[in-house]
Motif scaffolding. Sequence first.
Motif, PDB file in Angstrom:
ATOM      1  N   ALA A 292     -23.342  18.083  91.152  1.00  0.00           N
ATOM      2  CA  ALA A 292     -22.434  17.783  90.036  1.00  0.00           C
ATOM      3  C   ALA A 292     -21.424  18.900  89.851  1.00  0.00           C
ATOM      4  CB  ALA A 292     -23.228  17.570  88.753  1.00  0.00           C
ATOM      5  N   LEU A 293     -21.853  20.157  90.001  1.00  0.00           N
ATOM      6  CA  LEU A 293     -20.936  21.287  89.832  1.00  0.00           C
ATOM      7  C   LEU A 293     -19.850  21.272  90.895  1.00  0.00           C
ATOM      8  CD1 LEU A 293     -23.525  24.101  89.022  1.00  0.00           C
ATOM      9  CD2 LEU A 293     -21.990  22.954  87.410  1.00  0.00           C
ATOM     10  N   ILE A 294     -20.194  20.928  92.111  1.00  0.00           N
ATOM     11  CA  ILE A 294     -19.199  20.873  93.184  1.00  0.00           C
ATOM     12  C   ILE A 294     -18.205  19.731  92.935  1.00  0.00           C
ATOM     13  CG2 ILE A 294     -18.874  20.419  95.648  1.00  0.00           C
ATOM     14  CD1 ILE A 294     -21.556  21.923  96.088  1.00  0.00           C
ATOM     15  N   ARG A 295     -18.694  18.592  92.469  1.00  0.00           N
ATOM     16  CA  ARG A 295     -17.778  17.481  92.150  1.00  0.00           C
ATOM     17  C   ARG A 295     -16.798  17.880  91.058  1.00  0.00           C
ATOM     18  NH1 ARG A 295     -22.489  14.370  92.586  1.00  0.00           N
ATOM     19  NH2 ARG A 295     -22.701  14.262  90.310  1.00  0.00           N
ATOM     20  N   ILE A 296     -17.278  18.592  90.050  1.00  0.00           N
ATOM     21  CA  ILE A 296     -16.404  19.000  88.951  1.00  0.00           C
ATOM     22  C   ILE A 296     -15.351  19.991  89.439  1.00  0.00           C
ATOM     23  CG2 ILE A 296     -16.340  20.265  86.755  1.00  0.00           C
ATOM     24  CD1 ILE A 296     -19.070  18.957  86.143  1.00  0.00           C
ATOM     25  N   GLN A 297     -15.723  20.884  90.363  1.00  0.00           N
ATOM     26  CA  GLN A 297     -14.737  21.795  90.955  1.00  0.00           C
ATOM     27  C   GLN A 297     -13.621  21.008  91.636  1.00  0.00           C
ATOM     28  OE1 GLN A 297     -14.985  25.567  92.240  1.00  0.00           O
ATOM     29  NE2 GLN A 297     -15.491  25.629  90.075  1.00  0.00           N
ATOM     30  N   GLN A 298     -13.992  19.983  92.386  1.00  0.00           N
ATOM     31  CA  GLN A 298     -13.004  19.189  93.105  1.00  0.00           C
ATOM     32  C   GLN A 298     -12.062  18.468  92.144  1.00  0.00           C
ATOM     33  OE1 GLN A 298     -15.735  16.838  95.365  1.00  0.00           O
ATOM     34  NE2 GLN A 298     -15.986  18.362  96.981  1.00  0.00           N
ATOM     35  N   GLU A 299     -12.611  17.986  91.024  1.00  0.00           N
ATOM     36  CA  GLU A 299     -11.781  17.309  90.028  1.00  0.00           C
ATOM     37  C   GLU A 299     -10.906  18.306  89.270  1.00  0.00           C
ATOM     38  OE1 GLU A 299     -14.093  14.910  87.367  1.00  0.00           O
ATOM     39  OE2 GLU A 299     -15.358  14.116  88.979  1.00  0.00           O
ATOM     40  N   SER A 300     -11.440  19.492  89.007  1.00  0.00           N
ATOM     41  CA  SER A 300     -10.753  20.462  88.152  1.00  0.00           C
ATOM     42  C   SER A 300      -9.646  21.206  88.867  1.00  0.00           C
ATOM     43  CB  SER A 300     -11.767  21.470  87.597  1.00  0.00           C
ATOM     44  OG  SER A 300     -12.753  20.833  86.827  1.00  0.00           O
ATOM     45  N   PHE A 301      -9.799  21.411  90.180  1.00  0.00           N
ATOM     46  CA  PHE A 301      -8.833  22.205  90.945  1.00  0.00           C
ATOM     47  C   PHE A 301      -8.316  21.402  92.125  1.00  0.00           C
ATOM     48  CE2 PHE A 301     -11.922  25.369  89.183  1.00  0.00           C
ATOM     49  CZ  PHE A 301     -11.072  25.911  88.228  1.00  0.00           C
ATOM     50  N   PRO A 302      -7.493  20.373  91.851  1.00  0.00           N
ATOM     51  CA  PRO A 302      -6.952  19.554  92.933  1.00  0.00           C
ATOM     52  C   PRO A 302      -5.858  20.319  93.685  1.00  0.00           C
ATOM     53  CG  PRO A 302      -5.983  18.905  90.845  1.00  0.00           C
ATOM     54  CD  PRO A 302      -7.024  19.936  90.520  1.00  0.00           C
ATOM     55  N   PRO A 303      -5.440  19.853  94.850  1.00  0.00           N
ATOM     56  CA  PRO A 303      -4.325  20.468  95.567  1.00  0.00           C
ATOM     57  C   PRO A 303      -3.104  20.595  94.665  1.00  0.00           C
ATOM     58  CG  PRO A 303      -5.399  18.812  96.924  1.00  0.00           C
ATOM     59  CD  PRO A 303      -5.989  18.702  95.553  1.00  0.00           C
ATOM     60  N   PRO A 304      -2.324  21.693  94.770  1.00  0.00           N
ATOM     61  CA  PRO A 304      -2.317  22.646  95.885  1.00  0.00           C
ATOM     62  C   PRO A 304      -3.366  23.755  95.807  1.00  0.00           C
ATOM     63  CG  PRO A 304      -0.592  23.208  94.335  1.00  0.00           C
ATOM     64  CD  PRO A 304      -1.204  21.936  93.824  1.00  0.00           C
ATOM     65  N   PHE A 305      -4.288  23.723  94.844  1.00  0.00           N
ATOM     66  CA  PHE A 305      -5.348  24.730  94.826  1.00  0.00           C
ATOM     67  C   PHE A 305      -6.148  24.622  96.121  1.00  0.00           C
ATOM     68  CE2 PHE A 305      -9.367  26.665  93.639  1.00  0.00           C
ATOM     69  CZ  PHE A 305      -8.957  27.755  92.871  1.00  0.00           C
ATOM     70  N   PRO A 306      -6.415  25.755  96.804  1.00  0.00           N
ATOM     71  CA  PRO A 306      -7.089  25.702  98.112  1.00  0.00           C
ATOM     72  C   PRO A 306      -8.517  25.151  98.001  1.00  0.00           C
ATOM     73  CG  PRO A 306      -6.048  27.850  97.749  1.00  0.00           C
ATOM     74  CD  PRO A 306      -6.022  27.133  96.439  1.00  0.00           C
ATOM     75  N   SER A 307      -8.825  24.147  98.798  1.00  0.00           N
ATOM     76  CA  SER A 307     -10.147  23.513  98.733  1.00  0.00           C
ATOM     77  C   SER A 307     -11.257  24.464  99.147  1.00  0.00           C
ATOM     78  CB  SER A 307     -10.175  22.260  99.612  1.00  0.00           C
ATOM     79  OG  SER A 307      -9.907  22.586 100.959  1.00  0.00           O
ATOM     80  N   GLU A 308     -10.926  25.471  99.964  1.00  0.00           N
ATOM     81  CA  GLU A 308     -11.963  26.415 100.381  1.00  0.00           C
ATOM     82  C   GLU A 308     -12.428  27.311  99.236  1.00  0.00           C
ATOM     83  OE1 GLU A 308      -7.965  28.181 101.846  1.00  0.00           O
ATOM     84  OE2 GLU A 308      -8.941  26.210 101.708  1.00  0.00           O
TER      85      GLU A 308
END
Length: 223
Positions: free
Chosen positions: A29-45
Amino acid sequence: MYRKEFYVFDQDQPVPAVIRNYTERDFPALIRIQQESFPPPFPSELWWNAEQLSNHVALFPEGALCIEVNGEIAGSMTGLLVDFDPAHPEHTWEEVTDGGYIRNHNPNGNTLYVVDICVRPSQRKLGLGKWLMSSMYDVVVHKGVDRLLGGGRMPGYHKKKHEMTADQYLAAVVKGELKDPVITFLMRCGRTPVQVVANYLEDEESCHYGALMEWRNPFRMTK
């Protein structure tokens, strides 16, 4: 370990919420929230990975907080202890957080350093970020350290970079002449600026600058 139960309000509707230490079962769940919270252009790495989260709960579980709303995780905040010298404040996010792996966590450090804070975008209207920040202030007081410190992104700066320096931008936000999505939020949470740091984080919107923002432990304030 930390647990705080309270209510947040969706307009006039009370909604039960809990802030607690996150554990391994919360990682997906924490990783999913990171993906939603910091979309591109924020670096996915720079999104959390399982190894980083495992280190957080193993090395400094007191600094690994999440917030649940109606039983569902809606955000998190992570920190580590470092020994900060105000006379030499220059550093990068990568250096001070060990790239988010916090293997440099110092149990005897004088400062609680913010690695990350994020809230699911669909639930930001509930004020969850401010509740997380307040809870990390509780950890500062509990651990008896001098301050909470972290570098805030300045995502509005890229729109003004041809008109002013990063220092001038931060000063304008502090004066209320400009509003920045992150820095203004941190100020509303009680954080105050220390200085601008160049090349703090790989972040095009901030032109790679960060603004060091602190909250001083009121029980350890010195002149």
